[in-house]
Design a protein around this motif. Structure first.
Motif, PDB file in Angstrom:
ATOM      1  N   LEU A   1      57.843  51.033  31.086  1.00 48.28           N
ATOM      2  CA  LEU A   1      56.491  51.610  31.079  1.00 48.28           C
ATOM      3  C   LEU A   1      56.422  53.137  31.133  1.00 48.28           C
ATOM      4  N   VAL A   2      57.501  53.841  31.482  1.00 45.44           N
ATOM      5  CA  VAL A   2      57.351  55.273  31.780  1.00 45.44           C
ATOM      6  C   VAL A   2      56.860  56.101  30.595  1.00 45.44           C
ATOM      7  N   GLN A   3      57.233  55.730  29.388  1.00 45.66           N
ATOM      8  CA  GLN A   3      56.841  56.524  28.213  1.00 45.66           C
ATOM      9  C   GLN A   3      55.355  56.381  27.896  1.00 45.66           C
ATOM     10  N   HIS A   4      54.744  55.276  28.314  1.00 48.11           N
ATOM     11  CA  HIS A   4      53.400  54.955  27.851  1.00 48.11           C
ATOM     12  C   HIS A   4      52.347  54.908  28.954  1.00 48.11           C
ATOM     13  N   ALA A   5      52.736  55.255  30.177  1.00 49.23           N
ATOM     14  CA  ALA A   5      51.808  55.167  31.302  1.00 49.23           C
ATOM     15  C   ALA A   5      50.641  56.140  31.169  1.00 49.23           C
ATOM     16  N   LEU A   6      50.951  57.413  30.923  1.00 51.93           N
ATOM     17  CA  LEU A   6      49.875  58.397  30.810  1.00 51.93           C
ATOM     18  C   LEU A   6      48.999  58.141  29.584  1.00 51.93           C
TER      19      LEU A   6
ATOM     20  N   GLY B   1      52.539  48.218  19.016  1.00 52.97           N
ATOM     21  CA  GLY B   1      51.390  47.921  18.165  1.00 52.97           C
ATOM     22  C   GLY B   1      50.093  48.534  18.641  1.00 52.97           C
ATOM     23  N   THR B   2      50.081  49.057  19.879  1.00 52.14           N
ATOM     24  CA  THR B   2      48.884  49.702  20.428  1.00 52.14           C
ATOM     25  C   THR B   2      48.758  51.117  19.867  1.00 52.14           C
ATOM     26  N   THR B   3      47.546  51.496  19.466  1.00 50.98           N
ATOM     27  CA  THR B   3      47.288  52.868  19.049  1.00 50.98           C
ATOM     28  C   THR B   3      46.596  53.604  20.189  1.00 50.98           C
ATOM     29  N   PHE B   4      47.245  54.667  20.654  1.00 55.23           N
ATOM     30  CA  PHE B   4      46.678  55.516  21.698  1.00 55.23           C
ATOM     31  C   PHE B   4      46.006  56.727  21.061  1.00 55.23           C
ATOM     32  N   LYS B   5      44.889  57.132  21.617  1.00 54.51           N
ATOM     33  CA  LYS B   5      44.154  58.293  21.094  1.00 54.51           C
ATOM     34  C   LYS B   5      44.810  59.617  21.489  1.00 54.51           C
ATOM     35  N   SER B   6      45.555  59.610  22.594  1.00 57.56           N
ATOM     36  CA  SER B   6      46.107  60.849  23.153  1.00 57.56           C
ATOM     37  C   SER B   6      47.627  60.804  23.137  1.00 57.56           C
TER      38      SER B   6
ATOM     39  N   TRP C   1      48.311  57.999  17.841  1.00 58.85           N
ATOM     40  CA  TRP C   1      49.626  57.529  17.415  1.00 58.85           C
ATOM     41  C   TRP C   1      49.781  56.077  17.829  1.00 58.85           C
ATOM     42  N   THR C   2      50.652  55.371  17.137  1.00 62.64           N
ATOM     43  CA  THR C   2      50.858  53.953  17.388  1.00 62.64           C
ATOM     44  C   THR C   2      52.251  53.714  17.932  1.00 62.64           C
ATOM     45  N   VAL C   3      52.353  52.931  18.985  1.00 62.53           N
ATOM     46  CA  VAL C   3      53.649  52.584  19.575  1.00 62.53           C
ATOM     47  C   VAL C   3      54.375  51.638  18.619  1.00 62.53           C
ATOM     48  N   GLN C   4      55.542  52.054  18.182  1.00 63.36           N
ATOM     49  CA  GLN C   4      56.337  51.216  17.278  1.00 63.36           C
ATOM     50  C   GLN C   4      57.816  51.450  17.537  1.00 63.36           C
TER      51      GLN C   4
ATOM     52  N   LEU D   1      44.955  57.574  29.739  1.00 67.84           N
ATOM     53  CA  LEU D   1      44.041  58.406  28.962  1.00 67.84           C
ATOM     54  C   LEU D   1      43.125  57.573  28.072  1.00 67.84           C
ATOM     55  N   GLU D   2      43.553  56.357  27.721  1.00 65.23           N
ATOM     56  CA  GLU D   2      42.632  55.447  27.030  1.00 65.23           C
ATOM     57  C   GLU D   2      41.438  55.107  27.917  1.00 65.23           C
TER      58      GLU D   2
END
Length: 446
Positions: A333-338, A410-415, A392-395, A342-343
């Motif tokens: 989870l560490v790369q995608h927590a923030l 597959g999730t697209t984050f706005k930030s 950007w999209t997590v892939q 922000l979502e």
């Protein structure tokens, strides 16, 4: 003399958002002002117009798997993923192989990190039923605290002797962090569903087996023991709304003796996601109901819950792709927590100031981390620049975990995090982690 000047950033710090510049000299924040002129031709200038500048995140609960479990992760790989997610300091757990339950084994982990970590680091010392003498040797100025598994432990780290538990709570002045799930309740539930399904128990029964009751029994006992003994207790990864009733929001965090955290996965996922995600979202404690998720979020906002963490705990996809009883619990989870938090900001569910409070300021207060967690003159320059409008999209090709997968794939984050500075050094920029190790051992102002 190394100088860095960040210009025209939207600085998010101590409950305010304001436009300003930050001057860093030799890894220390030397000046924060509306307009700072370069004081040397050698200054490295970062133009941050349109971006937000946040203090580096302090993640108080990660499992980086080294030593002994390095097929899953290493301090090098996971600290790289951490800085990509804006986490500049981490506190790692003792249930590695060997376990950090002696001073010698603890210092071996510090030695590894000193040679391989991209981020600042500390480690929890592990308590057992029979290592009180070792616990009493721990230097509280140099070690984050004591971790007790009151449920869901590995090896011999389950502390299930109530007499020993009270002795530990009474004897140590270390901050005690606890994983709270009642093993007897879980075992009884497992017996019921193993008899019915064998090893292939449906994954959506995970929060029924590791139930609200199991969590509350254990958390309430730990809180009661802390009140009885005067110990300093921090309860990790609450997963139920009922548990939030155990915690106080009437006094400042610095004065609290009993605190709690919530993790990203318990804020983001619910039991409705098991059908799609399966064992990829199998955690201990379990992801529970949508009602629990909402109640946890409310307790975060009203300050009964003090900290947001990750409980980053990677396993390989091969390990995860097993029947329920054989699939391990935990995920990266560490790369995608923030970006995930922000979502929630974009949805209007939480402010930027509150995110910074819970992920940066409060871990520093709670663990008494020395000169980190804030954008303040004289503090270490652990900083992150965030672009709130850069989707950007997590892939697969941008996941940095050694295990190579994410529950957010597959999730697209706005930030996105665009830049991360550790001790004034640029360690990450736009999906690239730079060579060179700039992490330092955390110290504690106790």
């Amino acid at each position: 003399m190394q100088q860095v000047l960040i210009k025209d950033a939207q600085i998010v710090n101590e409950g305010k958002v304001f436009t300003g510049d930050v001057l860093i000299i030799d890894g220390i924040i030397r000046e924060i002002a509306e307009n700072i002129s370069a004081k040397s031709p050698d200054v490295n200038i970062f133009h941050a117009e349109g971006k937000h500048l946040l203090p580096g995140i302090i993640d108080d609960q990660v499992h980086f798997r080294e030593p002994g479990l390095t097929h899953k992760a290493t301090i090098a790989t996971e600290s790289a993923a951490a800085v990509a997610g804006g986490i500049t300091s981490f506190i790692e757990m003792p249930n590695t192989n060997p376990q950090a339950t002696t001073i010698e084994k603890l210092e071996e982990k510090f030695a590894i990190a000193s040679k391989t970590s991209h981020a600042n680091y500390s480690f929890m010392f592990g308590g057992t039923n029979d290592n009180l003498d070792e616990i009493l040797k721990v230097d509280k100025k140099k070690v984050a605290g004591l971790k007790l598994f009151l449920g869901s432990s590995t090896g011999n780290m389950l502390v299930d002797d109530e007499e020993v538990l009270e002795k530990i709570f009474s004897a140590t002045d270390l901050l005690i962090s606890a994983h709270c799930e009642d093993e007897n309740t879980i075992r009884k539930n497992m017996e019921i569903y193993t008899e019915r399904y064998g090893e292939d128990i449906p994954i959506n029964l995970h929060p029924i087996i590791r139930s609200e009751e199991a969590c509350y029994i254990s958390s309430s006992k730990a809180v009661a023991l802390a009140k009885k003994t005067g110990a300093r207790l921090h309860v990790f990864h609450l997963s139920t709304g009922k548990e939030t009733e155990l915690f106080d929001n009437t006094i400042p965090l610095k004065d609290k003796k009993i605190t709690a955290e919530v993790c990203i996965h318990h804020l983001w996922f619910s039991d409705e996601d098991y059908d799609e995600k399966g064992t990829l979202i199998k955690w201990n404690p379990a992801v529970k109901t949508e009602t629990d998720r909402k109640q946890l979020f409310q307790a975060l906002l009203d300050d009964r819950l003090d900290v947001i963490a990750t409980d980053h705990a990677p396993h390989t996809l091969e390990e995860k792709d097993n029947v329920y009883t054989k699939a391990p619990s935990g995920g990266p989870l560490v790369q995608h927590a923030l970006p995930a938090m922000l979502e929630f900001y974009h949805e209007g569910a939480i402010s930027l100031e509150k995110i910074v409070e819970k992920m940066c300021h409060n871990p520093a207060i709670l663990f008494e981390v020395e000169k980190r967690g804030y954008i303040r003159e004289g503090y270490k320059a652990d900083l992150i620049l965030v672009d709130l409008n850069n989707p950007w999209t997590v892939q697969k090709d941008n996941i940095l975990y050694k295990c190579g997968w994410s529950p957010f794939e597959g999730t697209t984050f706005k930030s996105r995090v665009t830049h991360t500075f550790v001790n004034g050094n640029l360690v990450y920029k736009n999906f690239k982690v730079y060579e060179g190790l700039h992490g330092e051992r955390l110290t504690f102002d106790r």
